[in-house]
Design an enzyme around this catalytic site. Structure first.
Site, PDB file in Angstrom:
ATOM      1  CB  CYS A 147      -0.919  -0.002   1.221  1.00  0.00           C
ATOM      2  SG  CYS A 147      -2.148  -1.304   1.158  1.00  0.00           S
TER       3      CYS A 147
HETATM    4  N1  NAD Z   1      -2.621  -6.197   1.709  1.00  0.00           N
HETATM    5  C1  NAD Z   1      -3.034  -5.115   2.361  1.00  0.00           C
HETATM    6  O1  NAD Z   1      -2.612  -4.883   3.481  1.00  0.00           O
HETATM    7  C2  NAD Z   1      -4.040  -4.164   1.761  1.00  0.00           C
HETATM    8  C3  NAD Z   1      -4.638  -3.235   2.604  1.00  0.00           C
HETATM    9  C4  NAD Z   1      -5.567  -2.361   2.090  1.00  0.00           C
HETATM   10  C5  NAD Z   1      -5.868  -2.377   0.730  1.00  0.00           C
HETATM   11  N2  NAD Z   1      -5.251  -3.279  -0.101  1.00  0.00           N
HETATM   12  C6  NAD Z   1      -5.621  -3.264  -1.506  1.00  0.00           C
HETATM   13  O2  NAD Z   1      -6.481  -4.372  -1.761  1.00  0.00           O
HETATM   14  C7  NAD Z   1      -6.234  -4.891  -3.068  1.00  0.00           C
HETATM   15  C8  NAD Z   1      -5.879  -6.358  -2.971  1.00  0.00           C
HETATM   16  O3  NAD Z   1      -4.682  -6.479  -2.221  1.00  0.00           O
HETATM   17  P1  NAD Z   1      -4.191  -7.845  -1.595  1.00  0.00           P
HETATM   18  O4  NAD Z   1      -3.122  -7.486  -0.627  1.00  0.00           O
HETATM   19  O5  NAD Z   1      -5.330  -8.669  -1.109  1.00  0.00           O
HETATM   20  O6  NAD Z   1      -3.563  -8.546  -2.878  1.00  0.00           O
HETATM   21  P2  NAD Z   1      -3.110 -10.088  -3.014  1.00  0.00           P
HETATM   22  O7  NAD Z   1      -2.087 -10.105  -4.079  1.00  0.00           O
HETATM   23  O8  NAD Z   1      -2.795 -10.652  -1.670  1.00  0.00           O
HETATM   24  O9  NAD Z   1      -4.426 -10.816  -3.522  1.00  0.00           O
HETATM   25  C9  NAD Z   1      -5.031 -10.531  -4.718  1.00  0.00           C
HETATM   26  C10 NAD Z   1      -5.535 -11.837  -5.300  1.00  0.00           C
HETATM   27  O10 NAD Z   1      -6.248 -11.520  -6.496  1.00  0.00           O
HETATM   28  C11 NAD Z   1      -6.031 -12.566  -7.433  1.00  0.00           C
HETATM   29  N3  NAD Z   1      -6.375 -12.072  -8.748  1.00  0.00           N
HETATM   30  C12 NAD Z   1      -5.702 -11.226  -9.551  1.00  0.00           C
HETATM   31  N4  NAD Z   1      -6.426 -10.964 -10.654  1.00  0.00           N
HETATM   32  C13 NAD Z   1      -7.569 -11.654 -10.544  1.00  0.00           C
HETATM   33  C14 NAD Z   1      -8.711 -11.786 -11.352  1.00  0.00           C
HETATM   34  N5  NAD Z   1      -8.833 -11.136 -12.495  1.00  0.00           N
HETATM   35  N6  NAD Z   1      -9.684 -12.607 -10.945  1.00  0.00           N
HETATM   36  C15 NAD Z   1      -9.589 -13.271  -9.785  1.00  0.00           C
HETATM   37  N7  NAD Z   1      -8.533 -13.174  -8.957  1.00  0.00           N
HETATM   38  C16 NAD Z   1      -7.535 -12.373  -9.338  1.00  0.00           C
HETATM   39  C17 NAD Z   1      -4.584 -12.941  -7.213  1.00  0.00           C
HETATM   40  O11 NAD Z   1      -4.310 -14.234  -7.683  1.00  0.00           O
HETATM   41  C18 NAD Z   1      -4.469 -12.816  -5.692  1.00  0.00           C
HETATM   42  O12 NAD Z   1      -4.715 -14.041  -5.037  1.00  0.00           O
HETATM   43  C19 NAD Z   1      -5.148  -4.017  -3.663  1.00  0.00           C
HETATM   44  O13 NAD Z   1      -5.734  -2.983  -4.411  1.00  0.00           O
HETATM   45  C20 NAD Z   1      -4.460  -3.436  -2.443  1.00  0.00           C
HETATM   46  O14 NAD Z   1      -3.850  -2.197  -2.720  1.00  0.00           O
HETATM   47  C21 NAD Z   1      -4.362  -4.184   0.400  1.00  0.00           C
END
Ligand code: NAD
Length: 467
Positions: A306
Site C-alpha cells: 500500500c
Molecule cells: N494487503 C493489504 O494490506 C491491503 C490493505 C488495504 C488495501 N489493499 C488493496 O487491496 C487490493 C488487494 O490487495 P491484496 O493485498 O489482497 O492482494 P493479493 O495479491 O494478496 O491478492 C489478490 C488476489 O487476487 C487474485 N487475482 C488477480 N487478478 C484476478 C482476477 N482477475 N480474478 C480473480 N482473482 C484475481 C490474485 O491471484 C491474488 O490471489 C489491492 O488494491 C491493495 O492495494 C491491500
C-alpha cells in the site's frame, strides 16, 4: 430503518446522483435489502489474497453463502482443502466454513451469476513506469460482465485513483447489461455500484476486518444504502460518504498521510545524523506531548502493497490534470533513498573495524516488510540486500517468517537460527524488527550491528549503529 452501525458524512445526500425519492420501494432494491437482512444474499469475492480471504471469512462467519474466485490454482486448491495461506486467517476458521459448505473457492467464474453481491479485491500495482496498473480490475470486471444480471451489487475494494468506479466500472457494467439483455441497465435501479476501500493492516493484533470502520461511497443513494447495509451486517461500523470518488480519495489520503510523515521522519533521521543527535530519543520525547504530535519512525524504506504504491495513484491522476502532487513526490524521493542511506551506515560501521564492504560477511535480519508478518512485497530489505551484494558483500539473511524467496531470478534461503548465529558475520543489519528474535543473543555474539528499526532500544553498546 437504518442499522445503528451506519454513520453518514455530512455531505452524504447532497452530492449523490439524483435518484427518485421513492427508490426504497423499487422491487429490485427491496428484494436485495431483504436478502441482505435475512442473510440469504449470496456473496462473491474476486481475489482471495490478504484482503479478499479475511473478507470472505467475515461474511461466512455471518452465515452468508460465500463464493471466492481467484486465478491462482494453488490458492483455490488450498482453500478447498481448508488450508489457509494468509496469516490473519486461521486454518481452523477456513476449514470450518469450507467443510460446513458456507465457503468455496473457484478458478472459473460461472458461479458469479448466482452472486447477489460481488466484491472486487484484486491487486492494483504500479507498472514499470510507475503508472497505475488497473489491468487486474479490468480482468475481474470482464468476468463480472460475462455473468452480469439485474439485481447485483458490485463493490470495488482495490485501492485506485479517484474516478475509477465511475469512469471505468460504470460504463462497462451499463454496456454489459445492454449486450446481455438488449436494454441498458440503470445504475441505482437495475444494479448497484459502490467503492469501499479496504483498510486491513496485516498482523495487527487489535484492528481487523471486523472492528476497522468501513467507508462506503455509492454511485447513487440506493447504491450507498445497499452497499452500507451489506457491510453493516457483519462489520462493527460503516461510514457512508457522498460518492465513490470521496471513498477512493479516503484511502489515498490515509496512505499518503503515512508516506509523507514517514518521509518527514526519515529526513529528520538524516538531519539528526548530521547534527549528532539520536533521532529515536527526539521522537520519543516529542511523543510525550499529549496533543498536536503523532509519532512516526524512520526505517530502511517503505514496504508492503500500500504505502509505497497508493500515493503514486493519486499523483498520477493529478498529473493528468496538470498538477504536481509535491508532498507525494518529495516523500517518494526521501523514502526510496533510505536503503542506500542504510548501506552507507553499514560501510561506515565496517570502517571502524578497518574492513571494506567488499568481501565482508553480512547478515540481514528480516526480509518481511514489517515486523511479525510474512509479507515481503516491496520490502526495503530486498533493496538493502541488492545494494550490499552489488558492492561485493557476501549476504545471507534470517527471517523466521520467510524461509526462502526469489527475487530477480536469485533464490535465497533463510539461515537457521542459533544463539551464536551473529558470530559468523562481520556485521548484522536489522532490517525488520520481528518480536520473536532473541536480540540479547544477537548482540552478545555480534561484531557490529546496524539497527534500522531501533530493535535494540534496550541496549547501550558501542557496536550498535542506529539510523
Ligand atoms: N494487503 C493489504 O494490506 C491491503 C490493505 C488495504 C488495501 N489493499 C488493496 O487491496 C487490493 C488487494 O490487495 P491484496 O493485498 O489482497 O492482494 P493479493 O495479491 O494478496 O491478492 C489478490 C488476489 O487476487 C487474485 N487475482 C488477480 N487478478 C484476478 C482476477 N482477475 N480474478 C480473480 N482473482 C484475481 C490474485 O491471484 C491474488 O490471489 C489491492 O488494491 C491493495 O492495494 C491491500
Amino acid at each position: 430503518m437504518i442499522p445503528t452501525n451506519i454513520a453518514f458524512s455530512t455531505q452524504v445526500q447532497a452530492d449523490q446522483t439524483v435518484q427518485p425519492a421513492n427508490y426504497q420501494n423499487d422491487p429490485i432494491f427491496k428484494d436485495l435489502k431483504e436478502k441482505l437482512l435475512q442473510r440469504k444474499a449470496h456473496v462473491g469475492v474476486i481475489g482471495l489474497g490478504y484482503v479478499g480471504l479475511p473478507l470472505s471469512m467475515a461474511f461466512a462467519d455471518g452465515s452468508y453463502q460465500v463464493s471466492g474466485f481467484d486465478l491462482s490454482g494453488p490458492k483455490v486448491d488450498s482453500i478447498n482443502k481448508g488450508i489457509s495461506y494468509i496469516q490473519d486467517v486461521p486454518t481452523d476458521q477456513l476449514a470450518k466454513h469450507v467443510n460446513g459448505g458456507k465457503f468455496s473457492a473457484y478458478f472459473e467464474f460461472t458461479k458469479l451469476k448466482e452472486c447477489d453481491v460481488v466484491v472486487i479485491c484484486v491487486p492494483t500495482p504500479l507498472s514499470k513506469t510507475k503508472d497505475p496498473d488497473i489491468s487486474y480490475i479490468l480482468s475481474a470486471l470482464a468476468k463480472i460482465e460475462t455473468h452480469f444480471r439485474k439485481g447485483q451489487i458490485i463493490i470495488l475494494e482495490s485501492t485506485t485513483y479517484p474516478g475509477t468506479t465511475r469512469e471505468v466500472l460504470l460504463p462497462k457494467l451499463e454496456e454489459a447489461g445492454l449486450i446481455r439483455t438488449g436494454s441498458r441497465f440503470q445504475c441505482g435501479k437495475d444494479f448497484f455500484l459502490a467503492f469501499s476501500p479496504e483498510r486491513v493492516d496485516p498482523g495487527n493484533p487489535k484492528f481487523n476486518v471486523y472492528n476497522t470502520p468501513k467507508v462506503v461511497g455509492g454511485l447513487t443513494p440506493a447504491c450507498s444504502d445497499l452497499a452500507s447495509l451489506f457491510y453493516a451486517q457483519v462489520l462493527q461500523k460503516v461510514m457512508k460518504v457522498s460518492s465513490p470518488e470521496s471513498a477512493e480519495m479516503v484511502k489515498l489520503l490515509e496512505n499518503t498521510f503515512r508516506s509523507v510523515n514517514i518521509g518527514l521522519v526519515n529526513e529528520v533521521a538524516i538531519m539528526c545524523e548530521k547534527l549528532h543527535i539520536d533521532c529515536w530519543e527526539v521522537i520519543e520525547a516529542a511523543s510525550s506531548k499529549p496533543f498536536g504530535f503523532m509519532p512516526f519512525y524512520p526505517g530502511p524504506g517503505l514496504g508492503g502493497h500500500c504505502i509505497p504504491i497508493d500515493p503514486s495513484y493519486l499523483s498520477w491522476k493529478l498529473r493528468s490534470l496538470n498538477y504536481t502532487a509535491r508532498f507525494i513526490e518529495l516523500a517518494n524521493t526521501v523514502n526510496t533513498a533510505m536503503p542506500a542511506f542504510c548501506v552507507d551506515k553499514v560501510m561506515m560501521a565496517l570502517n571502524n573495524d578497518e574492513k571494506s564492504l567488499k568481501g565482508s560477511k553480512i547478515l540481514v535480519m528480516g526480509v518481511a516488510y514489517k515486523k511479525d508478518i510474512d509479507d515481503m512485497r516491496e520490502s526495503p530489505s530486498l533493496d538493502i540486500i541488492h545494494l550490499l551484494k552489488e558492492r561485493g558483500a557476501n549476504v545471507e539473511y534470517y527471517d523466521p517468517y520467510v524461509p526462502e524467496f526469489e527475487e530477480n531470478g536469485a533464490r535465497m534461503k533463510s539461515v537457521k537460527w542459533a544463539d551464536d548465529l551473529s558470530s559468523r558475520y562481520d556485521l548484522v543489519v536489522i532490517a525488520t524488527d520481528h518480536a520473536n528474535i532473541a536480540y540479547d543473543q544477537l548482540l552478545k555474539h555480534s561484531r557490529r550491528i546496524v539497527d534500522t528499526r531501533n530493535a535494540l532500544k534496550a541496549f547501550k553498546d558501542q557496536r550498535i549503529t542506529k539510523i
